[in-house]
Design a protein around this motif. Structure first.
Motif, mmCIF file in Angstrom:
data_model
loop_
_atom_site.group_PDB
_atom_site.id
_atom_site.type_symbol
_atom_site.label_atom_id
_atom_site.label_comp_id
_atom_site.label_asym_id
_atom_site.label_seq_id
_atom_site.Cartn_x
_atom_site.Cartn_y
_atom_site.Cartn_z
ATOM 1 N N SER A 303 0.814 -1.220 0.000
ATOM 2 C CA SER A 303 0.000 0.000 0.000
ATOM 3 C C SER A 303 0.845 1.266 0.000
ATOM 4 C CB SER A 303 -0.927 -0.009 1.212
ATOM 5 O OG SER A 303 -1.779 -1.133 1.166
ATOM 6 N N SER A 304 2.102 1.127 0.439
ATOM 7 C CA SER A 304 2.991 2.291 0.461
ATOM 8 C C SER A 304 3.548 2.515 -0.936
ATOM 9 C CB SER A 304 4.147 2.052 1.433
ATOM 10 O OG SER A 304 3.657 1.858 2.729
ATOM 11 N N ILE A 305 3.012 3.500 -1.640
ATOM 12 C CA ILE A 305 3.463 3.772 -3.001
ATOM 13 C C ILE A 305 3.714 5.259 -3.178
ATOM 14 C CG2 ILE A 305 2.419 1.763 -4.122
ATOM 15 C CD1 ILE A 305 -0.033 3.459 -4.722
ATOM 16 N N GLU A 320 -4.020 14.678 0.355
ATOM 17 C CA GLU A 320 -3.390 13.606 -0.416
ATOM 18 C C GLU A 320 -2.182 13.092 0.332
ATOM 19 O OE1 GLU A 320 -2.364 14.583 -4.403
ATOM 20 O OE2 GLU A 320 -4.350 13.976 -5.128
ATOM 21 N N ILE A 321 -1.758 11.893 -0.009
ATOM 22 C CA ILE A 321 -0.562 11.361 0.634
ATOM 23 C C ILE A 321 0.285 10.600 -0.377
ATOM 24 C CG2 ILE A 321 -1.569 9.168 1.397
ATOM 25 C CD1 ILE A 321 0.031 9.644 4.063
ATOM 26 N N VAL A 322 1.598 10.740 -0.191
ATOM 27 C CA VAL A 322 2.567 9.946 -0.947
ATOM 28 C C VAL A 322 3.428 9.244 0.100
ATOM 29 C CG1 VAL A 322 4.635 10.047 -2.370
ATOM 30 C CG2 VAL A 322 2.641 11.427 -2.964
ATOM 31 N N THR A 323 3.569 7.942 0.010
ATOM 32 C CA THR A 323 4.345 7.247 1.023
ATOM 33 C C THR A 323 5.757 7.039 0.555
ATOM 34 O OG1 THR A 323 2.315 6.083 1.496
ATOM 35 C CG2 THR A 323 4.259 5.392 2.684
ATOM 36 N N LYS A 324 6.624 7.942 0.996
ATOM 37 C CA LYS A 324 8.037 7.781 0.700
ATOM 38 C C LYS A 324 8.611 6.732 1.644
ATOM 39 C CE LYS A 324 8.291 12.524 -0.819
ATOM 40 N NZ LYS A 324 8.371 13.886 -0.249
ATOM 41 N N GLY A 325 9.841 6.491 1.479
ATOM 42 C CA GLY A 325 10.489 5.565 2.406
ATOM 43 C C GLY A 325 10.876 4.296 1.711
ATOM 44 N N ARG A 326 11.256 3.332 2.521
ATOM 45 C CA ARG A 326 11.828 2.107 2.007
ATOM 46 C C ARG A 326 10.766 1.021 2.001
ATOM 47 N NH1 ARG A 326 15.515 2.027 6.972
ATOM 48 N NH2 ARG A 326 13.496 2.687 7.762
ATOM 49 N N HIS A 327 10.237 0.700 0.868
ATOM 50 C CA HIS A 327 9.160 -0.275 0.816
ATOM 51 C C HIS A 327 9.386 -1.321 -0.254
ATOM 52 C CE1 HIS A 327 6.972 1.927 3.811
ATOM 53 N NE2 HIS A 327 7.193 3.032 3.135
ATOM 54 N N ASP A 328 8.702 -2.416 -0.108
ATOM 55 C CA ASP A 328 8.798 -3.516 -1.062
ATOM 56 C C ASP A 328 7.870 -3.243 -2.242
ATOM 57 O OD1 ASP A 328 8.901 -4.838 1.910
ATOM 58 O OD2 ASP A 328 10.179 -5.957 0.542
ATOM 59 N N PRO A 329 8.396 -3.268 -3.480
ATOM 60 C CA PRO A 329 7.477 -3.142 -4.619
ATOM 61 C C PRO A 329 6.528 -4.337 -4.701
ATOM 62 C CG PRO A 329 9.723 -3.591 -5.371
ATOM 63 C CD PRO A 329 9.802 -3.342 -3.905
#
Lengths: 368, 368, 368, 368
Positions: A303-305, A320-329
């Protein structure tokens, strides 16, 4: 399964948040005398740990497991085993965005609605980091299974990434460990690599399907009608973060079959019954048949995109939100060892339950 | 869930075999003061009972439920409610065939292998007759939900029979009660009728997919990470006879979606958060969002068919079997009220669990 | 209660051995939003910790508790709380004697017989050090109770040491914290001091009786007939090391009373029912009456004594043993805070269970 | 133990009220293949049933048990066993008095306060009639124990009625079945008869102490630290109506002993360890030693007495009450078979639990 504990006789309680000092599991009810070490557990944890390829989150965690109790002179004592994993890469950052806004598809809003408080530094208790504790516990279960049922073998792998499924004709078990996707089909693994590269660049993510099989499961495991083996496997897999569907054997596709097509005919082999097919996934009436136990589960896209999504704040304002950071595609990749761990825990629990009720006695077939 | 009991606070224990004198359920932990009567429960049982159309088994059972305890002067007392249903049509017949041969796809062989004994007069404990007890217990759960959360509405229906799925464009909730298939699509219902007639004549059977939704579920139900609402729903549905797959919201199809397509964006409505879509099936991180809870499960084709199948005897001899008798060509039809009952039980249990832990207090969003 | 977990909704799992690196508890199901800190918990741990007077073991443990999860920004999040206590004084010594010989009255022999392995460095899992984890968990329960039922007050104290009981006429609650015995009778406390000095010198030990009361318990807690409040209290107290008897209210002495003497007559007070006496110990039919809940338990004398005792070795040879080391001449003293902790945990669990099932609604008496 | 269920693997759920149509128990988890019949169960029920002497209630109940499920062709199938007992002597009478007034010492007031409703026709769920279901379930447990541990023998008897205790010097096991009090001391049995005659005439009642022993319990049963054998026995006995205290071995008297007096010294016998004494009551660290397991419990005097007692009405008015009807002058007498049944259920459950976790393997002592 309830609260943070699962299992009846082999019982696992996990604890800890993604951004707290540590997380872990208490494993209770393990048979005594099982050889267990931090090194042996680490092998399983290393399979799950982040940052191993560009297709998983770049968070750097050693996921080093410490055994704080329940093991003495190298073997389990039968008392609770505390497995502790320290968080080491809870990068300091500005959490303001997450603290006030609810990330769509995340548990932010529901934890807030249920508890009136949540750990806004990350996913907290709902983070996939919790699954490290499952893998550690699963390592204990595997060690016990290896001692009690040496012929039992558990194998997890990916069978689909987004719309791209494997070709069962090309299924090669040896391939699984040779690519970063636990993919048994070398050809489709290349397609996945290209597909995920593109997705990652576009800041998007995708779902996946994981299959976990267990060969060598003795017949007779599972306790109808609410402690069925498939019931507990369904619960175990559905409890993994982001899982939205669970299938046994033929799964959802069983709906489209006729009875004559679906029947696993039975013949007599040298060591007992053999079956013409395994539509049932190794389980009939909730009890193992002795065939391979086959479970599949679908993992939704992370969900973090980076694509902006509409959401609201705690104050009720639209934003609105944008989830930066280190996430798994594709968080499904790291779900493979987790699915294996859950399979191991469920099978061991049912082995002990069955031994408790029946003593492991079995109705003979053909004198065997 | 374990052995023959499910639920933590609202706890259901079922008992009884298909060919014994009776079967039933003990329902424990029900809130006190809930209006309950045999007549009100009978409404639900009548929906499930056999012999109501040519598409279900011709076994004739009144499925009349008796309340033996736990209800006084028309309301629940808070103590265990014994619901008893007598078997009245255990037709005398020659069981020799089943007694010695294992029916493929049935639990005959696994019960024998686990317990060394089984009730060969029929499915015994593994028979779908057990689900009558679930429906009775579900009737208690519905009564309690009606008192505690009047706006909550549960609806079950078939969305596929064999390869024939409904057209969601034609979905009409009013249609569900108008055909023998609980089908919300009048047009496909006709196709199912023709298809099942043909199957029945050929002595075959087919699988189905059932969907159960719950509208009006308050946010906050579910207790991560092993007592998640979806975990318990998955277990509840998988425990129903012949179920091979369970999906929440998008289900297995979530694997094929991208994160941007799968995000249920959040906006602010007059009474709290509203969502642009419900891919999540009303559950995030194991906790209800307030959106409709959506569960689907696949029922495999009835294993009792007239087509001869290869099998073995207890003595280990290879043979063939034809299962005569009164069977459902599509057992999925009668699974619809069962799925509803399981949904009701799980939701009530989680409502009570949540009330226990949190007192039902909720984190405010936008002052609401 | 089972394995190393107790409680239904408020659930405590303890882990760790006396001579391992650490021990602790996972507390699950705690209501969210409860103010909790390491400092506040330490207060309770300090009451139990060893080495505080010459009447308890001279093992030096800080018993410093660390909260590793489940608390964020000073309040509970509703997720599992890991409480960790490091062992710091596992003095290196020659364990040879204990490793081979079974200490009479200890669990050495039964752990060996059950598990085929035991941690011979000390009591291992059966050591009274395990109770530190209970006290920490009890601190969480007390914090939740303080928030939910502020008028509830738990008080533990010793009522007998060996043959010397308190005089109820001299009972002074303020006295309890003024002597090293948690004794409410200042006069008998002096007698105990002298008696224990003598015992200690002679290398012997003695038993004790602890009483724990809870004032302000709301009526309605307890779920008949197997989840009665007294049932759970009996189990909770009996699970404490060395406890051999548990009494509620009149206890064993109830056997000697007539029905007319034992009746707690009921009158009407300004705020509801009041009782002429409390033979029942605040519990009728397993449910709290609103009177003080009164529990007593007997702690056997410490088994580790300097007097030589006959025993056998693992090899089956007959021998003698003297248990040197740092031991409590009267382990009952340190059981007082443990009993309080168990009372707190059981009451909170039942408060949540009752809230879950009944919503806390109560049958009115006289319009109240 | 929770709500109306006890046991982990061998699990008993009881249901039913004193004045409803029936009551009973569902016994789940029983090992398969155990010979069980209604006739064999009836033997145990007949020991408990009322009206057998002038010292027990004159209510006339056949207490005939029907097996509705879980037994096929004379043996258990491993699936739930429903045991049903019809109430046949719910004499029609004027309940007005009990309906409005709370009987002191009864659960009338607490059921009302908890649930807001109660079955005022009698004790309802809190009646001692519930114990008939325990005895039936205990009969199943005994049958399983007889098959699994033939040398195990359970014996219950009275050791005190009011102030009159037995003389241990005159203890004669053969005497127990020869008098209406299950009294092992023929001389004191006469004294009890005279004492109870007098009490009965004066409309009063008295308490009692029951002791239950189990010989031949294998070492290794019990799972520390919250599933200890003594913990579960304490809970099991405390859950019996009117029980106010439970002791293991030396019990409350252990408090008065010194460590040197309390030590059960160990020697080596031909078949393993033997002990110089059994202060521990057969349990060390929560695990059975192989010595006789000894439990005692105190039953308070019957609260239903002819002596007028002060009480209040639901409307809050002060009044008096006399409880006419058919009551036991010493309800402890009929508690003897109930205590035996609970012992059987707990031991079987722990036997299965131990077999599940450890496989029944044991640490050898002296090569045995």
């Amino acid at each position: 399964m309830s609260l943070n504990t699962f299992g009846q006789l082999f019982r696992v309680t996990t604890w800890g948040e993604s951004h707290g000092p540590a997380l872990g599991a208490v494993v209770d009810g393990c048979p005594p005398g099982i050889a267990v070490s931090e090194e042996a557990l680490q092998v399983w944890l290393d399979r799950r740990k982040p940052g191993q390829s560009k297709y998983t989150t770049q968070r750097r965690e050693a996921d080093a497991v410490e055994i704080l109790s329940g093991v003495f002179e190298g073997v389990t004592t039968g008392t609770p085993i505390q497995l502790l994993i320290r968080n080491t890469d809870q990068r300091s950052k500005d959490y303001g965005d997450i603290a006030e806004k609810f990330r769509p598809g995340h548990a932010d809003i529901t934890y807030w609605q249920k508890y009136g408080i949540r750990d806004y530094r990350g996913g907290g208790r709902s983070s996939a980091r919790e699954t490290a504790a499952r893998v550690a516990a699963g390592g204990i279960a595997r060690a016990a299974l290896a001692a009690l049922v040496p012929e039992l073998a558990i194998s997890g792998y990916m069978v689909a990434v987004g719309p791209h499924g494997i070709d069962r004709e090309r299924f090669d078990r040896d391939e699984i460990d040779r690519n970063p996707f636990w993919c048994p089909d070398a050809e489709v693994a290349h397609a996945w690599a290209a597909y995920l590269d593109e997705l990652r660049k576009s800041g998007d993510s995708v779902g996946a399907i994981v299959e976990v099989t267990a060969d060598g499961v003795p017949p007779g495991l599972g306790a109808p009608v609410y402690g069925k083996l498939d019931t507990d496997l369904a619960a175990a897999m559905m409890s993994i973060n982001a899982v939205k569907g669970v299938e046994i054997g033929e799964g959802m596709a069983a709906a489209a079959l006729t009875g004559s097509a679906n029947a696993d005919e039975i013949r007599m082999g040298p060591n007992g019954p053999v079956y013409s097919s395994n539509h049932a996934g190794g389980i009939l009436g909730g009890i193992s048949t002795g065939q391979p136990v086959v479970v599949r589960f679908a993992v939704k896209p992370t969900s973090s995109i980076l694509t902006p999504r509409r959401t609201i704040t705690k104050a009720g304002a639209e934003t609105e939100i944008v989830t930066k950071g280190r996430h798994d595609p594709c968080v499904g990749i790291r779900a493979v060892p987790v699915g294996e761990a859950m399979m191991a825990c469920v099978l061991l629990d049912h082995l002990l339950l069955d031994r408790g009720q029946t003593g492991g006695a079995r109705g003979a077939i053909g004198g065997a």
